[in-house]
Design a protein around this motif. Structure first.
Motif, PDB file in Angstrom:
ATOM      1  N   MET A   1       0.805  -1.219  -0.026  1.00 48.82           N
ATOM      2  CA  MET A   1      -0.131   0.008   0.111  1.00 48.82           C
ATOM      3  C   MET A   1       0.651   1.205   0.005  1.00 48.82           C
ATOM      4  O   MET A   1       1.850   1.363   0.746  1.00 48.82           O
ATOM      5  CB  MET A   1      -0.887  -0.174   1.166  1.00 48.82           C
ATOM      6  CG  MET A   1      -1.718   1.300   1.368  1.00 48.82           C
ATOM      7  SD  MET A   1      -2.939   1.048   2.673  1.00 48.82           S
ATOM      8  CE  MET A   1      -2.860   2.659   3.369  1.00 48.82           C
ATOM      9  N   ARG A   2       0.511   2.209  -0.919  1.00 49.19           N
ATOM     10  CA  ARG A   2       1.241   3.324  -0.923  1.00 49.19           C
ATOM     11  C   ARG A   2       0.361   4.663  -0.119  1.00 49.19           C
ATOM     12  O   ARG A   2      -0.651   4.606  -0.480  1.00 49.19           O
ATOM     13  CB  ARG A   2       1.646   3.755  -2.366  1.00 49.19           C
ATOM     14  CG  ARG A   2       2.635   2.845  -3.051  1.00 49.19           C
ATOM     15  CD  ARG A   2       2.887   3.162  -4.244  1.00 49.19           C
ATOM     16  NE  ARG A   2       4.334   2.951  -4.738  1.00 49.19           N
ATOM     17  CZ  ARG A   2       4.603   3.098  -5.982  1.00 49.19           C
ATOM     18  NH1 ARG A   2       4.098   3.673  -6.904  1.00 49.19           N
ATOM     19  NH2 ARG A   2       5.967   2.722  -6.165  1.00 49.19           N
ATOM     20  N   GLU A  47      -4.985   1.421  -7.965  1.00 50.65           N
ATOM     21  CA  GLU A  47      -4.429   0.135  -8.498  1.00 50.65           C
ATOM     22  C   GLU A  47      -2.814   0.431  -8.846  1.00 50.65           C
ATOM     23  O   GLU A  47      -2.590  -0.165  -9.941  1.00 50.65           O
ATOM     24  CB  GLU A  47      -5.057  -0.144  -9.616  1.00 50.65           C
ATOM     25  CG  GLU A  47      -6.610  -0.555  -9.377  1.00 50.65           C
ATOM     26  CD  GLU A  47      -7.350  -0.776 -10.601  1.00 50.65           C
ATOM     27  OE1 GLU A  47      -7.122  -0.867 -11.604  1.00 50.65           O
ATOM     28  OE2 GLU A  47      -8.728  -1.227 -10.359  1.00 50.65           O
ATOM     29  N   GLY A  48      -2.071   0.934  -8.142  1.00 45.16           N
ATOM     30  CA  GLY A  48      -0.590   1.110  -8.297  1.00 45.16           C
ATOM     31  C   GLY A  48      -0.412   2.349  -8.933  1.00 45.16           C
ATOM     32  O   GLY A  48       0.799   2.583  -9.243  1.00 45.16           O
ATOM     33  N   ARG A  49      -1.386   3.044  -9.524  1.00 45.55           N
ATOM     34  CA  ARG A  49      -0.717   4.209 -10.711  1.00 45.55           C
ATOM     35  C   ARG A  49      -1.034   5.366  -9.511  1.00 45.55           C
ATOM     36  O   ARG A  49      -2.234   5.606  -8.976  1.00 45.55           O
ATOM     37  CB  ARG A  49      -1.993   4.086 -11.688  1.00 45.55           C
ATOM     38  CG  ARG A  49      -1.620   2.894 -12.396  1.00 45.55           C
ATOM     39  CD  ARG A  49      -2.407   2.844 -13.984  1.00 45.55           C
ATOM     40  NE  ARG A  49      -2.051   1.826 -14.715  1.00 45.55           N
ATOM     41  CZ  ARG A  49      -2.587   1.226 -15.715  1.00 45.55           C
ATOM     42  NH1 ARG A  49      -3.913   1.631 -15.780  1.00 45.55           N
ATOM     43  NH2 ARG A  49      -2.323   0.199 -16.354  1.00 45.55           N
TER      44      ARG A  49
END
Length: 74
Positions: A1-2, A47-49
């Motif tokens: 998670m970012r 979604e990671g973007r």
């Protein structure tokens, strides 16, 4: 998670903002020609973007999307 972050319009983006978005953020800020006081950018991850959004709804990702552009044909 970012984790995302926020910063003031016109200031240097935090180190967590990907390099490929920095030029697009600068271009979006330049399009406001002196406007922008009291606005803030928000970096989120979907979604990671990375997605960067200005308080007025302007979105920067791989392209700049101006929320106030009525000519969008989505």
């Amino acid at each position: 998670m970012r984790l995302g972050t926020r910063w003031a319009f016109g200031s240097v983006p935090p180190a967590s903002v990907p390099a490929e978005l920095r030029e697009r953020i600068a271009a979006a800020e330049a399009s406001f020609a002196g406007e922008g006081a009291d606005r803030h950018w928000t970096l989120t991850w979907l979604e990671g973007r990375p997605i960067v959004e200005l308080d007025d709804g302007t979105v920067v990702r791989d392209t700049i999307i101006d929320a106030h552009d009525a000519d969008e044909d989505w």
